[in-house]
Design an enzyme around this catalytic site. Sequence first.
Site, PDB file in Angstrom:
ATOM      1  N   ASP A   1       0.877  -1.249   0.063  1.00 55.31           N
ATOM      2  CA  ASP A   1       0.004   0.004   0.024  1.00 55.31           C
ATOM      3  C   ASP A   1       0.812   1.416  -0.040  1.00 55.31           C
ATOM      4  O   ASP A   1       1.088   1.769   1.023  1.00 55.31           O
ATOM      5  CB  ASP A   1      -0.927  -0.131   1.203  1.00 55.31           C
ATOM      6  CG  ASP A   1      -2.085  -1.229   1.128  1.00 55.31           C
ATOM      7  OD1 ASP A   1      -2.412  -1.353  -0.020  1.00 55.31           O
ATOM      8  OD2 ASP A   1      -2.228  -1.748   2.106  1.00 55.31           O
TER       9      ASP A   1
ATOM     10  N   LEU B   1      -8.433  -3.539  -7.651  1.00 55.92           N
ATOM     11  CA  LEU B   1      -8.797  -2.411  -8.161  1.00 55.92           C
ATOM     12  C   LEU B   1     -10.380  -2.248  -8.037  1.00 55.92           C
ATOM     13  O   LEU B   1     -11.147  -1.188  -8.442  1.00 55.92           O
ATOM     14  CB  LEU B   1      -8.484  -2.340  -9.624  1.00 55.92           C
ATOM     15  CG  LEU B   1      -7.032  -2.432 -10.035  1.00 55.92           C
ATOM     16  CD1 LEU B   1      -6.852  -2.101 -11.567  1.00 55.92           C
ATOM     17  CD2 LEU B   1      -6.397  -1.257  -9.352  1.00 55.92           C
ATOM     18  N   LYS B   2     -11.136  -3.229  -7.483  1.00 57.58           N
ATOM     19  CA  LYS B   2     -12.461  -3.221  -7.120  1.00 57.58           C
ATOM     20  C   LYS B   2     -13.341  -2.585  -8.244  1.00 57.58           C
ATOM     21  O   LYS B   2     -13.993  -1.485  -8.032  1.00 57.58           O
ATOM     22  CB  LYS B   2     -12.793  -2.346  -5.713  1.00 57.58           C
ATOM     23  CG  LYS B   2     -11.895  -3.229  -4.367  1.00 57.58           C
ATOM     24  CD  LYS B   2     -12.391  -2.390  -3.275  1.00 57.58           C
ATOM     25  CE  LYS B   2     -11.565  -3.054  -1.961  1.00 57.58           C
ATOM     26  NZ  LYS B   2     -10.408  -2.803  -2.116  1.00 57.58           N
ATOM     27  N   PHE B   3     -13.399  -3.194  -9.143  1.00 57.78           N
ATOM     28  CA  PHE B   3     -14.276  -2.394 -10.626  1.00 57.78           C
ATOM     29  C   PHE B   3     -15.779  -2.387 -10.298  1.00 57.78           C
ATOM     30  O   PHE B   3     -16.232  -3.469  -9.589  1.00 57.78           O
ATOM     31  CB  PHE B   3     -14.009  -3.155 -11.754  1.00 57.78           C
ATOM     32  CG  PHE B   3     -12.736  -3.146 -12.254  1.00 57.78           C
ATOM     33  CD1 PHE B   3     -11.953  -1.934 -12.473  1.00 57.78           C
ATOM     34  CD2 PHE B   3     -11.843  -4.170 -12.665  1.00 57.78           C
ATOM     35  CE1 PHE B   3     -10.746  -1.714 -12.896  1.00 57.78           C
ATOM     36  CE2 PHE B   3     -10.669  -4.044 -13.168  1.00 57.78           C
ATOM     37  CZ  PHE B   3     -10.172  -3.066 -13.256  1.00 57.78           C
TER      38      PHE B   3
ATOM     39  N   ASP C   1     -18.880  -0.776 -12.356  1.00 58.58           N
ATOM     40  CA  ASP C   1     -19.666   0.204 -13.279  1.00 58.58           C
ATOM     41  C   ASP C   1     -20.558  -0.446 -13.928  1.00 58.58           C
ATOM     42  O   ASP C   1     -21.159  -1.718 -13.618  1.00 58.58           O
ATOM     43  CB  ASP C   1     -18.498   0.786 -14.056  1.00 58.58           C
ATOM     44  CG  ASP C   1     -18.705   2.215 -14.526  1.00 58.58           C
ATOM     45  OD1 ASP C   1     -19.763   2.305 -15.301  1.00 58.58           O
ATOM     46  OD2 ASP C   1     -17.970   3.132 -14.709  1.00 58.58           O
TER      47      ASP C   1
ATOM     48  N   GLN D   1      -6.644  -1.465  12.434  1.00 52.37           N
ATOM     49  CA  GLN D   1      -7.599  -2.956  12.468  1.00 52.37           C
ATOM     50  C   GLN D   1      -8.177  -2.976  13.695  1.00 52.37           C
ATOM     51  O   GLN D   1      -7.476  -3.388  14.715  1.00 52.37           O
ATOM     52  CB  GLN D   1      -6.726  -3.923  11.564  1.00 52.37           C
ATOM     53  CG  GLN D   1      -6.015  -3.462  10.184  1.00 52.37           C
ATOM     54  CD  GLN D   1      -7.458  -4.108   8.988  1.00 52.37           C
ATOM     55  OE1 GLN D   1      -8.483  -3.990   9.480  1.00 52.37           O
ATOM     56  NE2 GLN D   1      -6.691  -4.107   7.942  1.00 52.37           N
TER      57      GLN D   1
ATOM     58  N   GLY E   1      -0.503  -6.797   5.382  1.00 52.06           N
ATOM     59  CA  GLY E   1       0.078  -5.544   5.019  1.00 52.06           C
ATOM     60  C   GLY E   1       1.267  -5.125   6.005  1.00 52.06           C
ATOM     61  O   GLY E   1       2.488  -5.799   5.736  1.00 52.06           O
TER      62      GLY E   1
HETATM   63  O1  C5P Z   1      -1.492  -3.491   6.661  1.00 53.72           O
HETATM   64  P1  C5P Z   1      -2.938  -4.249   6.828  1.00 53.72           P
HETATM   65  O2  C5P Z   1      -2.389  -5.767   7.017  1.00 53.72           O
HETATM   66  O3  C5P Z   1      -3.896  -3.781   7.860  1.00 53.72           O
HETATM   67  O4  C5P Z   1      -3.415  -3.935   5.209  1.00 53.72           O
HETATM   68  C1  C5P Z   1      -4.600  -4.937   5.129  1.00 53.72           C
HETATM   69  C2  C5P Z   1      -4.756  -4.533   3.449  1.00 53.72           C
HETATM   70  O5  C5P Z   1      -5.943  -5.263   3.147  1.00 53.72           O
HETATM   71  C3  C5P Z   1      -4.935  -3.318   3.018  1.00 53.72           C
HETATM   72  O6  C5P Z   1      -4.640  -3.161   1.698  1.00 53.72           O
HETATM   73  C4  C5P Z   1      -6.454  -2.817   3.235  1.00 53.72           C
HETATM   74  O7  C5P Z   1      -6.939  -1.993   2.475  1.00 53.72           O
HETATM   75  C5  C5P Z   1      -7.166  -4.344   2.752  1.00 53.72           C
HETATM   76  N1  C5P Z   1      -8.348  -4.730   3.199  1.00 53.72           N
HETATM   77  C6  C5P Z   1      -8.507  -4.589   4.562  1.00 53.72           C
HETATM   78  N2  C5P Z   1      -9.954  -5.060   4.951  1.00 53.72           N
HETATM   79  C7  C5P Z   1     -10.894  -5.120   4.140  1.00 53.72           C
HETATM   80  C8  C5P Z   1     -10.631  -5.277   2.799  1.00 53.72           C
HETATM   81  C9  C5P Z   1      -9.238  -5.024   2.408  1.00 53.72           C
HETATM   82  O8  C5P Z   1      -7.704  -4.395   5.418  1.00 53.72           O
HETATM   83  N3  C5P Z   1     -11.971  -5.649   4.477  1.00 53.72           N
END
Ligand code: C5P
Length: 239
Positions: free
Chosen positions: A12, A62-64, A66, A195, A215
Amino acid sequence: MKPGNPILVALDTPDPQAALRLAKKLAGRVGGVKLGLEFFAANGPDGVRRIAELGLPVFLDLKFHDIPNTVAGALRSVAPLAPLMVNVHAQGGLAMMQAAREAAHEAAAKLGQRPPILLAVTVLTSLDGGALRQAGVAGGAAAQVLRLAKLAKKAGLDGVVCSGLEAKAIRLALGPDFALVVPGIRPLWAAKGDQKRIMTPAKALKVGADWLVIGRPITGAADPADAALRIQAEIDGRR
Ligand code: C5P
């Protein structure tokens, strides 16, 4: 659909050099990387290509969302990047998801490559029951997640991105061949960050996850490669 290494590292960042440095450290140690809107908006397809060239499978997050024709076009446009996974919003509807699948499969066949694992995003975890009601969705998030996951399967999609807390119910409702990709993962030793509803890697796999999106526990570690190996060891310990 159990991958050898289920870890997808979320890169990210809008900074292509930072992403490349991390990807180099992680190549061969993780199942792939997740590149999302932040990276893609800054670096485009060329940025993705530079990461993929390291031999890392890419989840193009990219979560399309449309009209079907436009989403189908977007799937054709990303096909040359040969992503391992791509996703669309299930709220785009059955016809949109069917169009996405058809376009992804046709484009991949033309290029002589495997089609991507096509995933649906059901309800963003940033939306709770109150936020859904404001948008006209009654009945709560859990019911809406299941409804949209079933719709995604009906459209021929391969799985969903879901929280670890939703994984068990989706697995029960949709069976063993539906891929569950789960973010919000924190090994016991990692900081929670922003989180709130988190799960350890082992627990997430136990409740039905096939892939884990991770992440900061990896990207923010002093030694990202070592963090990835420690998580893999934690996972192997339960297999
Ligand atoms: O750093 P971290 O482990 O929190 O990153 C989690 C990744 O997963 C980020 O790219 C975040 O946008 C993504 N994500 C999330 N929760 C969701 C969907 C996607 O944390 N429900």
